[in-house]
Design an enzyme around this catalytic site. Structure first.
Site, PDB file in Angstrom:
ATOM      1  N   ARG A  36      -0.107 -18.350 -11.227  1.00  0.00           N
ATOM      2  CA  ARG A  36       1.191 -18.842 -10.748  1.00  0.00           C
ATOM      3  C   ARG A  36       1.319 -20.349 -10.965  1.00  0.00           C
ATOM      4  O   ARG A  36       2.424 -20.858 -11.146  1.00  0.00           O
ATOM      5  CB  ARG A  36       1.378 -18.480  -9.281  1.00  0.00           C
ATOM      6  CG  ARG A  36       1.758 -17.016  -9.130  1.00  0.00           C
ATOM      7  CD  ARG A  36       2.049 -16.654  -7.704  1.00  0.00           C
ATOM      8  NE  ARG A  36       2.822 -15.423  -7.663  1.00  0.00           N
ATOM      9  CZ  ARG A  36       2.902 -14.626  -6.621  1.00  0.00           C
ATOM     10  NH1 ARG A  36       2.244 -14.927  -5.516  1.00  0.00           N
ATOM     11  NH2 ARG A  36       3.629 -13.529  -6.663  1.00  0.00           N
ATOM     12  N   LYS A 198       2.075   3.775  -3.271  1.00  0.00           N
ATOM     13  CA  LYS A 198       3.057   4.421  -2.410  1.00  0.00           C
ATOM     14  C   LYS A 198       4.398   4.670  -3.076  1.00  0.00           C
ATOM     15  O   LYS A 198       5.017   3.765  -3.625  1.00  0.00           O
ATOM     16  CB  LYS A 198       3.271   3.561  -1.160  1.00  0.00           C
ATOM     17  CG  LYS A 198       2.064   3.589  -0.236  1.00  0.00           C
ATOM     18  CD  LYS A 198       2.468   3.348   1.203  1.00  0.00           C
ATOM     19  CE  LYS A 198       2.615   1.888   1.453  1.00  0.00           C
ATOM     20  NZ  LYS A 198       3.093   1.507   2.731  1.00  0.00           N
ATOM     21  N   GLY A 340       1.379  -7.032  -8.641  1.00  0.00           N
ATOM     22  CA  GLY A 340       0.078  -7.685  -8.550  1.00  0.00           C
ATOM     23  C   GLY A 340      -1.036  -6.893  -9.191  1.00  0.00           C
ATOM     24  O   GLY A 340      -1.842  -7.431  -9.966  1.00  0.00           O
ATOM     25  N   GLY A 363       7.365  -7.886  -5.557  1.00  0.00           N
ATOM     26  CA  GLY A 363       8.504  -7.450  -4.748  1.00  0.00           C
ATOM     27  C   GLY A 363       9.826  -7.954  -5.298  1.00  0.00           C
ATOM     28  O   GLY A 363      10.805  -7.208  -5.383  1.00  0.00           O
TER      29      GLY A 363
HETATM   30  P1  ADP Z   1       1.282  -3.134  -7.928  1.00  0.00           P
HETATM   31  O1  ADP Z   1       0.573  -4.220  -7.123  1.00  0.00           O
HETATM   32  O2  ADP Z   1       0.957  -3.212  -9.397  1.00  0.00           O
HETATM   33  O3  ADP Z   1       2.744  -3.097  -7.640  1.00  0.00           O
HETATM   34  P2  ADP Z   1       0.686  -1.142  -5.933  1.00  0.00           P
HETATM   35  O4  ADP Z   1       0.317  -2.222  -4.971  1.00  0.00           O
HETATM   36  O5  ADP Z   1       1.917  -0.377  -5.692  1.00  0.00           O
HETATM   37  O6  ADP Z   1       0.695  -1.735  -7.436  1.00  0.00           O
HETATM   38  O7  ADP Z   1      -0.489  -0.073  -5.984  1.00  0.00           O
HETATM   39  C1  ADP Z   1      -1.805  -0.404  -6.286  1.00  0.00           C
HETATM   40  C2  ADP Z   1      -2.767   0.517  -5.604  1.00  0.00           C
HETATM   41  O8  ADP Z   1      -2.514   1.862  -5.918  1.00  0.00           O
HETATM   42  C3  ADP Z   1      -4.192   0.259  -6.018  1.00  0.00           C
HETATM   43  O9  ADP Z   1      -4.909  -0.227  -4.912  1.00  0.00           O
HETATM   44  C4  ADP Z   1      -4.708   1.625  -6.459  1.00  0.00           C
HETATM   45  O10 ADP Z   1      -6.015   1.910  -6.023  1.00  0.00           O
HETATM   46  C5  ADP Z   1      -3.714   2.563  -5.809  1.00  0.00           C
HETATM   47  N1  ADP Z   1      -3.671   3.863  -6.481  1.00  0.00           N
HETATM   48  C6  ADP Z   1      -3.318   4.105  -7.743  1.00  0.00           C
HETATM   49  N2  ADP Z   1      -3.459   5.415  -8.038  1.00  0.00           N
HETATM   50  C7  ADP Z   1      -3.928   6.029  -6.930  1.00  0.00           C
HETATM   51  C8  ADP Z   1      -4.290   7.367  -6.593  1.00  0.00           C
HETATM   52  N3  ADP Z   1      -4.211   8.344  -7.499  1.00  0.00           N
HETATM   53  N4  ADP Z   1      -4.729   7.608  -5.354  1.00  0.00           N
HETATM   54  C9  ADP Z   1      -4.823   6.612  -4.453  1.00  0.00           C
HETATM   55  N5  ADP Z   1      -4.494   5.334  -4.697  1.00  0.00           N
HETATM   56  C10 ADP Z   1      -4.054   5.040  -5.918  1.00  0.00           C
HETATM   57 MG    MG Z   2      -0.064  -4.287  -5.041  1.00  0.00          MG
END
Ligand code: ADP
Ligand code: MG
Length: 384
Positions: A36, A198, A340, A363
């Site tokens: 950043r 999620k 992230g 976000g």
């Molecule tokens: P980003 O930060 O890229 O937006 P998120 O924060 O939404 O992504 O999600 C990241 C998390 O999702 C990671 O900690 C990863 O372990 C979890 N994750 C991905 N696939 C699965 C799965 N099949 N079961 C449980 N957790 C998962």
């Molecule tokens: Mg995340």
């Protein structure tokens, strides 16, 4: 409406308040990822080269309105000095007489970083009194904090009322330009690749982008709520049962083939299966899904990726995410990633430079793509 840009300001000798997003990860006071900071360098260099005297403010972590040494920006000032190869002053207070005195003493081209905005309750409350104190530090305002633009806080919303001109910095402009191309979806095939834990975090964007995207490829933990909504067996995989009706409605509204879900899975014990057995926990997309996703990715004219395809922190469950990262890196179309964890995965694989744009805001990028106006952008001066 287009907003005023850094280039529209008369910067020579001017005291400029720069709202940056220096919310970097710290491990016992050491910055573990300075991306950043790097992303803000073009704006900082431009301010320097044009003779501005720059007061920088940012938040870091969640200190909840009171000073907390663990969230001090002091290490950021040191890293910035190193990156800019010039002196960056640090004021241990955010606003008030000391900060005002230090700002007034800034020389042409100089930099001062004031302490964490969130040490003050007024910041997250978008308080006009605190905004006025911040504005007392400078004459012009520049916002480069894309990662904070989806929240109306004093430093990016209320503060702009106290300046004659409030302009967008280069990072904010670049983010809006690339994410704007994704949001407006004029290029096709337009593909969206979503993963992460999620479904609830991302349903608003799925539903909004489903109206414009040619295809939505969904992997990661969120895919299992979708598969469950289709009546598939998902064993003990991650699921959000209360979201199933919403997801089912979304799947019914979608065009046939528009939403693409995993066709095979890697379980937590390493087995690859097409159908998840009762009690089985899916931790990654399987090899057939990787190929399927890669094929779609290869034909995209423009693409947005957010969220890992599996529990990528625990190898070998990073294989699906890495396969998708490689496919995105090779895609000849316009490629943009945000979030992230997906960005961390891209970086770990050394592929980040192959994408056209990597968003600094998780976000903020999702809210912008879902079509929501960003308060931090709305508050800037309109270009006439
Ligand atoms: P980003 O930060 O890229 O937006 P998120 O924060 O939404 O992504 O999600 C990241 C998390 O999702 C990671 O900690 C990863 O372990 C979890 N994750 C991905 N696939 C699965 C799965 N099949 N079961 C449980 N957790 C998962
Ligand atoms: Mg995340």
């Amino acid at each position: 409406m287009a907003k005023l840009s850094l280039r529209d300001l008369n910067l020579a000798e001017a005291l400029v308040l720069l709202r940056a997003d220096f919310n970097v990860p710290l491990d016992s006071g050491v910055i573990t990822d300075d991306n950043r900071l790097q992303a803000t360098l073009p704006t900082l260099r431009f301010l320097h080269d044009h003779g501005a005297r720059t007061v920088i403010c940012s938040h870091l972590g969640r200190p909840k309105g009171k000073p907390d040494a663990r969230c001090s920006l002091r290490p950021v000032a040191e890293r910035l000095e190193h990156l800019l190869e010039r002196n960056v002053g640090f004021c241990p207070e955010t606003v008030g007489p000391r900060a005002e005195e230090m700002s007034a003493k800034l020389e042409r081209g100089g930099f001062l970083l004031v302490e964490n905005l969130r040490f003050q309750l007024g910041e997250e409350a978008n308080d006009a009194g605190f905004a006025r104190q911040l504005a007392a530090l400078a004459e012009l305002y520049v916002d480069d904090a894309f990662g904070a633009a989806h929240r109306a806080h004093a430093s990016n919303s209320a503060v702009t009322r106290f300046f004659p001109q409030a302009a967008a910095g280069f990072l904010l402009q670049r983010e809006l330009e690339y994410l704007g191309r994704i949001r407006d979806a004029r290029e096709h095939p337009f593909l969206v690749l979503l993963g992460g834990a999620k479904a609830s975090d991302k349903l608003a964007i799925v539903s909004s982008l489903a109206q414009r995207a040619d295809q939505l490829l969904i992997g990661g933990g969120m895919a299992y709520t979708f598969l469950r909504a289709q009546g598939r067996e998902i064993g003990a995989s991650l699921v959000e049962p209360d979201r199933i009706p919403e997801v089912r409605a979304l799947l019914e509204r979608a065009r046939p083939g528009q939403i693409v879900l995993p066709v095979d899975h890697v379980l937590d014990d390493g087995r690859v299966v097409e159908t998840i057995p009762p009690g089985g926990k899916a931790f990654d997309i399987g090899p057939a899904t990787r190929e399927l996703f890669a094929r779609h990715v290869a034909s995209a004219r423009i693409l947005f990726w957010n969220g890992p395809m599996g529990v990528f922190e625990k190898p070998p469950f990073d294989a699906g995410t890495l396969a998708v990262a490689r496919a995105v890196a090779e895609c000849p179309g316009v490629t943009v990633a945000g979030g992230g964890d997906s960005v961390a995965a891209l970086r770990a694989s050394g592929l980040e430079g192959k994408l056209d744009h990597i968003s600094t805001g998780g976000g903020a990028s999702l809210e912008f793509l879902a079509g929501d106006p960003l308060p931090g952008v709305e508050a800037l001066t309109d270009k006439i």
